[in-house]
Design a protein around this motif. Structure first.
Motif, PDB file in Angstrom:
ATOM      1  N   GLU A 167       0.850  -1.205   0.000  1.00 44.56           N
ATOM      2  CA  GLU A 167       0.000   0.000   0.000  1.00 44.56           C
ATOM      3  C   GLU A 167       0.881   1.249   0.000  1.00 44.56           C
ATOM      4  O   GLU A 167       0.634   2.193  -0.757  1.00 44.56           O
ATOM      5  CB  GLU A 167      -0.898   0.022   1.229  1.00 44.56           C
ATOM      6  N   THR A 179      -1.158  -1.458  -4.268  1.00 43.79           N
ATOM      7  CA  THR A 179      -2.441  -2.089  -3.966  1.00 43.79           C
ATOM      8  C   THR A 179      -3.165  -1.272  -2.898  1.00 43.79           C
ATOM      9  O   THR A 179      -2.591  -0.363  -2.301  1.00 43.79           O
ATOM     10  CB  THR A 179      -2.250  -3.540  -3.477  1.00 43.79           C
ATOM     11  N   ALA A 180      -4.410  -1.622  -2.701  1.00 39.54           N
ATOM     12  CA  ALA A 180      -5.201  -1.063  -1.606  1.00 39.54           C
ATOM     13  C   ALA A 180      -5.486  -2.199  -0.633  1.00 39.54           C
ATOM     14  O   ALA A 180      -5.782  -3.319  -1.054  1.00 39.54           O
ATOM     15  CB  ALA A 180      -6.512  -0.480  -2.133  1.00 39.54           C
ATOM     16  N   TYR A 221      -6.632  -5.659  -1.993  1.00 34.28           N
ATOM     17  CA  TYR A 221      -5.675  -6.753  -2.049  1.00 34.28           C
ATOM     18  C   TYR A 221      -6.438  -8.065  -1.872  1.00 34.28           C
ATOM     19  O   TYR A 221      -7.356  -8.120  -1.076  1.00 34.28           O
ATOM     20  CB  TYR A 221      -4.639  -6.575  -0.928  1.00 34.28           C
TER      21      TYR A 221
END
Length: 161
Positions: free
Chosen positions: A134, A139-140, A153
């Motif tokens: 992150e 990604t989140a 994710y």
């Protein structure tokens, strides 16, 4: 002696699509993992010496999470615990994207006896290493699902840092 299996071909194809250059050539005894090396930001693979196909994803994870300006000079895995955790999380996301069983990635021959703990970690949503992904903007986290349109994710917004 490993030969190219459909599983290995799927991993190699995925890595190339993700932007990680693969070089297939013999590697001497000096390799940290059998059949794998990193040279100039490329993943060097000796299929005749590769013991565990999942190691392809883990080593590629180290390349992927390296700073872009450093990647082309990367010749070995750095001794950085945060990078190691990020590479583990990256490799799990890659395994999910490929449809690979996590037991192939987190195999009995590695992870200092902690392979099952890693499988349990990711399959139960605890996601060790994801905060680093992150932070890198790759990604989140699962908490991001509250945001409209967010894909959490193990979905990756991008595969290279």
């Amino acid at each position: 002696m490993t030969t190219e299996t459909p599983e290995i071909r799927s991993i190699l194809d995925f890595l190339e699509q993700a932007g990680i250059e693969i070089v297939l050539e013999p590697i001497g005894e000096e390799a940290f993992l059998p059949g794998l090396a990193i040279r100039g930001g490329r993943l060097v693979v000796d299929l005749a010496r590769l013991d565990w196909p999942g190691d392809l994803l883990h080593e590629a994870g180290h390349i992927a999470v390296t700073e872009p300006e450093e990647r082309a000079r990367l010749d070995s895995v750095r001794d950085d615990p945060a990078e190691e955790m990020a590479a583990i999380a990256w490799s799990y996301a890659a395994a999910v994207a490929i449809g690979l069983d996590p037991a192939i990635l987190f195999h009995e021959g590695g992870y200092r006896g902690g392979a099952q703990a890693l499988i349990d970690n990711f399959t139960s949503g605890r996601d060790v290493g994801v905060p680093m992904l992150e932070y890198y903007g790759m990604t989140a986290g699962r908490a991001a699902t509250a945001a409209p349109g967010a894909r959490p994710y193990p979905h990756m917004e991008r595969w290279l840092r």
